[in-house]
Each structure stands twice: as C-alpha cells, then as structure tokens.
Design an enzyme around this catalytic site. Structure first.
Site, PDB file in Angstrom:
ATOM      1  CB  THR A 100      22.795 -26.885   0.783  1.00  0.00           C
ATOM      2  OG1 THR A 100      23.443 -25.723   1.282  1.00  0.00           O
ATOM      3  CG2 THR A 100      22.294 -27.727   1.942  1.00  0.00           C
ATOM      4  CE1 TYR A 137      30.661 -26.581  16.432  1.00  0.00           C
ATOM      5  CE2 TYR A 137      32.870 -25.951  15.762  1.00  0.00           C
ATOM      6  CZ  TYR A 137      32.022 -26.529  16.690  1.00  0.00           C
ATOM      7  OH  TYR A 137      32.513 -27.040  17.849  1.00  0.00           O
ATOM      8  CE1 TYR A 158      21.612 -20.495   0.787  1.00  0.00           C
ATOM      9  CE2 TYR A 158      23.485 -21.958   0.478  1.00  0.00           C
ATOM     10  CZ  TYR A 158      22.134 -21.772   0.701  1.00  0.00           C
ATOM     11  OH  TYR A 158      21.305 -22.858   0.851  1.00  0.00           O
ATOM     12  NE  ARG A 165      20.550 -27.226   4.922  1.00  0.00           N
ATOM     13  CZ  ARG A 165      20.681 -28.525   4.654  1.00  0.00           C
ATOM     14  NH1 ARG A 165      21.644 -29.223   5.223  1.00  0.00           N
ATOM     15  NH2 ARG A 165      19.852 -29.128   3.839  1.00  0.00           N
ATOM     16  CE  LYS A 200      19.709 -20.864  -2.234  1.00  0.00           C
ATOM     17  NZ  LYS A 200      20.320 -22.222  -2.320  1.00  0.00           N
ATOM     18  CB  ILE A 229      19.102 -20.345  -6.028  1.00  0.00           C
ATOM     19  CG1 ILE A 229      19.700 -19.125  -6.740  1.00  0.00           C
ATOM     20  CG2 ILE A 229      20.108 -21.501  -6.010  1.00  0.00           C
ATOM     21  CD1 ILE A 229      20.964 -18.574  -6.107  1.00  0.00           C
TER      22      ILE A 229
END
Length: 296
Positions: A48, A111, A137, A142, A165, A207
């Site tokens: 990202t 989405y 992740y 997000r 993560k 991270i």
C-alpha cells in the site's frame, strides 16, 4: 532467503517518483541500500505504501526487479501481489516468484470484498500455486472486509502460509488470533503505534511505515523488545509515538513521502487520487520531524 523465521522490522517501502510521475529507479536503489545499511531486516516492495494500486504490471515488475537486484541477497525481499481479483493476484504472485521474491504479501479482496469461504479460497488459490511463503494481510480500514478468526485458524494450517500482517488496529482481534502463532505462523504488526503490544502477545515484528524515515530506530525498538530489553523498547515507542501517528495525518503514503521529501530524501510526488498534503498538515508534520531530530 527464508522468511519463515524472520524477526524484526520490515519496511513497507515507498515507491519514489520523478516530478513527471515516472518511477525513480535510481532513488529506489538508493533507498534500498540505505535501509540495509540502517538495519532493516526485510523489504516489502509494492505494498500500500508503495502506491502499487496506481502502477502497471510492467512497473510492478521493474520495481521488484530493482529492489531485488539492489538488495543482492543481503535481506529478504517480499512482494505485495494482492488484488481484489483472485486470478490477477495469482498471476502477479507467480510473476513475483519468477522474478526472485522471497515471499508474498496477500491482501484481502477489496471493493467486491468476498464472503467468508470466498476469502479463504482467495488466499488458498495462491498459496497452493506458489512455492515461496505467503503472508496474509488484514487491513479492513482499506479493504472494507476482515479475515475472520475462523479463516485465520484455517489458513494458519496451510503449509505455505507463514504469517499474517495484522493492520486492523484492533487488539481484541489480535488476541483472538494470537493462539495461531507457532514456529510455522507468525504475527506481524501492521500499525506502528501498537508494535509493542503485538510483540507482547508473540509477534515477530512490524511491517512498518515509520521505518521509511527511521529504519535504525524501528529495527532497534523491535529487537530490544525481542531480546529482553523491554523497558528500552517501550521508551523508544513512547518517544516516537507522536511521529508514528503523524505519518497518518492524511491517507498513507502521503505523509511518509512528504516526510522523506522534507528530510531531503527526494521521494517525489504521488499518483492520483493521492496528492500533496495541506499546508497546515505539512507544518504539523515538519514540527514532529523537528522534534525527532530529522529536520532543522
């Protein structure tokens, strides 16, 4: 290089751009070298923070090749290959493996989100197809969806999924998946401001966005904690907490690239829909950098 037993600080590396918006490969090589010199334990390219969502597949390949060549086997290089289309993620993952990545970071579908079983299959499709380790992740802020605790439990048993993560910022969720930690499945903090709490429940490291500007301090904080110097690690976390949070004054990676530019590191501009910080935001960020001794 093997990332299965990795500990420490993985930088979520920015992608530097020229003023015209093209990738600045010379600066990318310089940043990679700077991180290795300053103790960064592994490099995540195309995450990202690297603005990969605005880059072409050809640019992704070129960025990954550049970082791998610059790292030259001294630290592992992990590729962010996620997509909301599982087939695209699979193709990108196979390509990253071909180019020499040491591991993959795989994001939840955004989405279109996916239902629980679909999300599990989304990750399994890649983990079944590649031979390099995969890190899940989880970043619902997000993507609009989270990896359920039940899916973490299922996926943690996959022989080619080596960790997660966790970037929800939800310590309750982190506690619920902490029992999945094992020699074969690591927990990585995805929020700099709660690195110490996640280390305290068995995390392997962070991270990090913050590591882009303070790689040595980020590495030292994590290793101090893991090696028994918890008081020293906590002192560092408290000292730099305001700056860590300041890197999210606006949507990431706008503040961290702005910080690098203010530090004279020439990370360059952004690609739309990201754009420059507000004047007030820049002044606030500059003040935090000044307090940390990074700018005059």
């Amino acid at each position: 290089m093997d990332i299965r037993n990795l500990k420490g600080s993985i930088v979520a590396l920015v992608t530097p751009f020229h003023p015209d918006g093209s990738v600045n490969f010379e600066k990318l090589r310089e940043l990679t070298e700077w991180h290795i010199e300053n103790g960064t334990d592994a490099i995540l390219a195309l995450g990202t923070t690297g603005e990969s969502s605005t880059m072409t597949h050809e640019e992704d390949d070129a960025v990954l090749q550049t970082v791998i060549a610059a790292a030259a086997g001294r630290v592992p290089v992990i590729a962010g290959t996620g997509s909301n289309a599982t087939q695209t993620m699979l193709e990108k993952s196979l390509r990253a493996q071909e180019l020499g990545a040491d591991g993959l970071l795989l994001i939840t579908p955004y989405y279109n989100k996916g239902n629980g079983e679909g999300i599990c299959r989304h990750f399994t499709a890649v983990a079944d197809a590649v031979s390099i380790p995969c890190i899940l992740y989880n970043v619902p802020g997000r993507t609009g969806c989270s990896i359920s605790v039940e899916n973490v439990e299922r996926l943690a048993r996959h022989p080619n999924i080596c960790g997660i993560k966790e970037a929800s910022g939800d310590m309750s969720y982190a506690m619920k998946i902490a029992h999945c930690i094992s020699p074969d499945f690591a927990l990585w903090c995805g929020n700099d401001d709660i690195t110490i709490p996640l280390l305290s429940i068995g995390g392997s490291g962070v991270i990090s966005v913050w590591a882009n500007i303070m790689p040595r301090q980020c590495h030292d904080m994590v290793m101090d904690y893991l090696e028994g110097r918890q008081d020293q690690a906590l002192a560092a976390a408290k000292r730099y907490l305001a700056l860590m949070n300041g890197l999210f004054l606006e949507v990431n990676p706008i503040p961290v690239k702005t910080a690098l530019n203010l530090m004279g590191m020439d990370a360059g501009p952004f690609r739309l829909p990201l754009c420059e910080m507000s004047g007030a935001g820049q002044e606030r960020l500059r003040g935090l950098l000044r307090e940390a001794g990074l700018v005059q």
